[in-house]
Write a protein that holds these residues in place. Structure first.
Motif, PDB file in Angstrom:
ATOM      1  N   PHE A 111       0.838  -1.199   0.000  1.00 27.34           N
ATOM      2  CA  PHE A 111       0.000   0.000   0.000  1.00 27.34           C
ATOM      3  C   PHE A 111       0.871   1.246   0.000  1.00 27.34           C
ATOM      4  CE2 PHE A 111      -2.776   2.757   3.007  1.00 27.34           C
ATOM      5  CZ  PHE A 111      -3.273   3.493   1.942  1.00 27.34           C
ATOM      6  N   LYS A 112       0.644   2.104  -0.994  1.00 26.67           N
ATOM      7  CA  LYS A 112       1.312   3.404  -1.042  1.00 26.67           C
ATOM      8  C   LYS A 112       0.258   4.466  -0.722  1.00 26.67           C
ATOM      9  CE  LYS A 112       3.093   7.321  -2.677  1.00 26.67           C
ATOM     10  NZ  LYS A 112       2.339   8.598  -2.668  1.00 26.67           N
ATOM     11  N   PRO A 113       0.218   4.966   0.529  1.00 26.69           N
ATOM     12  CA  PRO A 113      -0.746   6.017   0.862  1.00 26.69           C
ATOM     13  C   PRO A 113      -0.310   7.353   0.268  1.00 26.69           C
ATOM     14  CG  PRO A 113       0.674   5.590   2.733  1.00 26.69           C
ATOM     15  CD  PRO A 113       1.064   4.595   1.676  1.00 26.69           C
ATOM     16  N   SER A 114      -1.229   8.296   0.253  1.00 26.18           N
ATOM     17  CA  SER A 114      -0.878   9.646  -0.178  1.00 26.18           C
ATOM     18  C   SER A 114       0.239  10.203   0.692  1.00 26.18           C
ATOM     19  CB  SER A 114      -2.108  10.553  -0.083  1.00 26.18           C
ATOM     20  OG  SER A 114      -1.737  11.917  -0.194  1.00 26.18           O
ATOM     21  N   GLU A 115       1.078  11.034   0.090  1.00 22.73           N
ATOM     22  CA  GLU A 115       2.132  11.690   0.866  1.00 22.73           C
ATOM     23  C   GLU A 115       1.569  12.642   1.902  1.00 22.73           C
ATOM     24  OE1 GLU A 115       1.752  13.940  -3.115  1.00 22.73           O
ATOM     25  OE2 GLU A 115       1.644  11.868  -2.367  1.00 22.73           O
ATOM     26  N   LEU A 116       0.269  12.971   1.792  1.00 28.50           N
ATOM     27  CA  LEU A 116      -0.359  13.836   2.794  1.00 28.50           C
ATOM     28  C   LEU A 116      -0.858  13.059   4.007  1.00 28.50           C
ATOM     29  CD1 LEU A 116      -2.437  16.199   0.472  1.00 28.50           C
ATOM     30  CD2 LEU A 116      -0.144  16.553   1.399  1.00 28.50           C
ATOM     31  N   THR A 117      -1.039  11.745   3.849  1.00 24.65           N
ATOM     32  CA  THR A 117      -1.578  10.926   4.953  1.00 24.65           C
ATOM     33  C   THR A 117      -0.788   9.630   5.132  1.00 24.65           C
ATOM     34  OG1 THR A 117      -3.198  10.002   3.386  1.00 24.65           O
ATOM     35  CG2 THR A 117      -3.927  11.843   4.760  1.00 24.65           C
ATOM     36  N   PRO A 118       0.528   9.693   5.175  1.00 23.55           N
ATOM     37  CA  PRO A 118       1.303   8.448   5.303  1.00 23.55           C
ATOM     38  C   PRO A 118       1.108   7.769   6.650  1.00 23.55           C
ATOM     39  CG  PRO A 118       2.726  10.353   5.589  1.00 23.55           C
ATOM     40  CD  PRO A 118       1.398  10.882   5.140  1.00 23.55           C
ATOM     41  N   GLY A 119       0.927   8.571   7.709  1.00 18.94           N
ATOM     42  CA  GLY A 119       0.778   7.989   9.039  1.00 18.94           C
ATOM     43  C   GLY A 119      -0.449   7.114   9.156  1.00 18.94           C
ATOM     44  N   VAL A 120      -1.510   7.444   8.428  1.00 19.54           N
ATOM     45  CA  VAL A 120      -2.719   6.622   8.443  1.00 19.54           C
ATOM     46  C   VAL A 120      -2.411   5.251   7.852  1.00 19.54           C
ATOM     47  CG1 VAL A 120      -5.083   6.409   7.623  1.00 19.54           C
ATOM     48  CG2 VAL A 120      -4.200   8.649   8.280  1.00 19.54           C
ATOM     49  N   GLY A 121      -1.700   5.237   6.722  1.00 21.12           N
ATOM     50  CA  GLY A 121      -1.342   3.960   6.105  1.00 21.12           C
ATOM     51  C   GLY A 121      -0.480   3.105   7.008  1.00 21.12           C
ATOM     52  N   VAL A 122       0.497   3.715   7.645  1.00 25.54           N
ATOM     53  CA  VAL A 122       1.380   2.970   8.554  1.00 25.54           C
ATOM     54  C   VAL A 122       0.577   2.401   9.718  1.00 25.54           C
ATOM     55  CG1 VAL A 122       3.308   3.196  10.156  1.00 25.54           C
ATOM     56  CG2 VAL A 122       3.443   4.264   7.898  1.00 25.54           C
ATOM     57  N   ALA A 123      -0.335   3.192  10.260  1.00 20.82           N
ATOM     58  CA  ALA A 123      -1.138   2.732  11.393  1.00 20.82           C
ATOM     59  C   ALA A 123      -2.014   1.549  10.999  1.00 20.82           C
ATOM     60  CB  ALA A 123      -1.995   3.876  11.929  1.00 20.82           C
TER      61      ALA A 123
END
Length: 493
Positions: free
Chosen positions: A166-178
């Motif tokens: 999963f590559k989240p948006s650079e504006l919301t990377p922390g959401v993807g990591v979580a």
């Protein structure tokens, strides 16, 4: 730095769009790092697929329970990186959890082996279809709904037996990591769901990575075309969900209170940053004045900012697009009944409602992705349908009509329609979600969404040999004459 020391990896900061404060620091994963993640996922995919549908279902439902337990923590990360109100973040998570539950519970039935009738001519065969996972799915997610939207691909891809990078948006990377961290708890850290962070080049590297079975992308139409071009080099299939310019039609017999409430919520919630939100309203002349008054009353009661109905523009550059659309609508003769150009106060945009906007205005033809609602009168439903369809987009739509809602819905060129509601189709896990035209192709959610992440495999097994072989060089002219005669008797009348 000594000769033996490797250079430190590049990083970038995640910011709170309300304040500009740094809320996280994340690596910029380069092509080598992305390829390594895909390679790890390929190995994990074999393990995940080998578990079988029952065990995968149990683990996915266990993940569901972790997400419920950590709902407020995850919502807090969403708020930090998007600026949206906490209850909007909670709603996003609730919907994502419901979809995860549906995908986990329905995958085996939808993707399991099913028998197929072989037909008269191949009556000696037993035919079946199974759906096999691609292996590794690359998911490129957006920033506006950083949990709900990518989970429409992630949950369904995992339920179908794939691993996911999963590559989240650079504006919301922390959401993807979580999200990935919560899943890692369930699979003992196995790299079944991994996150790579960075900018456009990280996403491009994911598209190019050997071992990617399919890419699921959500974002702008322009970026979607670049994703397709990158994937075309290796014939990697893609699912593309892009933006929209979604209309609402308000019929003469509509419940105007409900329609006005839906128009304002569909146009203003999440600061209008909703791909399937309401951007254009076509209301019949007979009720236009009353409907517009109700919209104005509701929209004037909204405020952006801390404690307000919605938060900031998450992507700073989107403010300029909203401003341009407002100014163009007014310059072309539109009349602001709520707000106006002065409503654009970065990073916030207060509600704007403009009536009588020419159909060639950018506020009508281009996706605004902000809290701007265009309300135009039409003489009849035919004209409302014509204008609704007069766009390259075709994502969602809303229709308010007591007597003919479904009839009107059937005439609209789009992927989803809410009748006497707004965006309701997105909350129903069994319904497919996706668009046509510049809104993309392919579907997430529902049975179609599960099948999107699996490849069909047809199997024909001979149960007994035919007395007269047809697919053999021992075939005779008499055999073919009998076969042709059978076809003429059965299908020639």
């Amino acid at each position: 730095m000594t000769a033996t020391e490797a250079p430190a990896p590049a990083t970038f900061e995640s910011l709170d769009p309300r304040t500009g404060d740094v809320v996280g620091t994340h690596p910029v994963h380069d092509e080598a790092a992305v390829r390594a993640a895909v390679a790890r996922a390929a190995s994990a995919a074999q393990w995940w697929d080998g578990l079988g549908a029952d065990e995968r279902r149990g683990l996915l439902l266990a993940w569901r329970a972790v997400l419920v337990r950590k709902l407020d923590d995850l919502a807090g990360v969403v708020v930090e990186e998007t600026g949206k109100p906490i209850d909007d973040a909670r709603l996003e998570l609730v919907l994502a959890i419901d979809h995860l539950d549906w995908a986990a519970k329905h995958a085996e039935k939808v993707l399991g082996r099913r028998k197929v009738a072989p037909g008269l001519l191949m009556g000696n065969q037993a035919a079946s279809v199974t759906y096999r996972p691609y292996g590794v799915i690359g998911v490129i997610g957006p920033w506006n709904y950083p949990v709900f939207t990518p989970m429409g691909s992630i949950a369904y891809a995992l339920a179908a037996g794939n691993a996911v990078v999963f590559k989240p948006s650079e504006l919301t990377p922390g959401v993807g990591v979580a999200l990935a961290d919560t899943f890692a708890e369930i699979v003992d850290g196995r790299p079944v769901l991994q996150v790579v962070t960075g900018f456009g080049e990280t996403g491009a590297a994911l598209c190019r990575a050997p071992g990617i079975g399919k890419i699921a992308f959500t974002g702008s139409t322009a970026t979607g075309k670049r994703v397709m071009a990158a994937c075309a080099e290796s014939l990697t299939p893609v699912l593309v969900e892009c933006g929209g310019k979604d209309p609402m039609i308000v019929d003469a017999d509509a419940d105007l209170d409900a329609a006005a409430d839906a128009a304002v919520w569909g146009g203003m919630s999440n600061a209008g940053q909703t791909c399937a939100g309401v951007e254009r309203v076509y209301v019949l002349d007979a009720v236009a004045e009353e409907f517009t008054a109700k919209v104005v009353a509701k929209a004037r009661g909204l405020r952006a900012g801390s404690g307000g109905a919605y938060g900031p523009m998450t992507m700073a550059g989107q403010v300029d697009i909203v401003r341009r659309h407002v100014e163009d609508a007014l310059a072309r003769g539109g009349r602001a009944v709520v707000g106006g150009a002065e409503s654009v106060q970065p990073p916030f945009v207060e509600p704007v409602v403009i009536v009588d906007v020419p159909e060639d205005s950018s506020a009508v033809t281009e996706e605004t992705f902000g809290p701007l609602l265009v309300v135009n009168r039409v003489p009849d439903v035919d004209e409302a349908v014509r204008r609704s369809n007069a766009t390259a987009y075709g994502l969602g739509a809303s229709v308010f009509s007591r007597a003919r809602g479904e009839e009107i819905a059937g005439r609209l060129r789009c992927g989803m329609v809410a009748v006497n509601g707004v965006i309701s189709f997105a909350g129903i896990p069994g319904l497919p979600f996706g668009g046509v035209g510049d809104s993309g192709f392919g579907r997430i959610h529902g049975e179609d969404g599960l099948r999107e992440f699996a490849r069909p495999q047809a199997v024909a097994r001979q149960r007994f040999p035919l007395p007269v072989p047809v697919t053999s060089f021992s075939r005779t002219a008499a055999t073919m004459k009998a076969l042709v005669g059978l076809v003429r008797a059965r299908h020639g009348r």
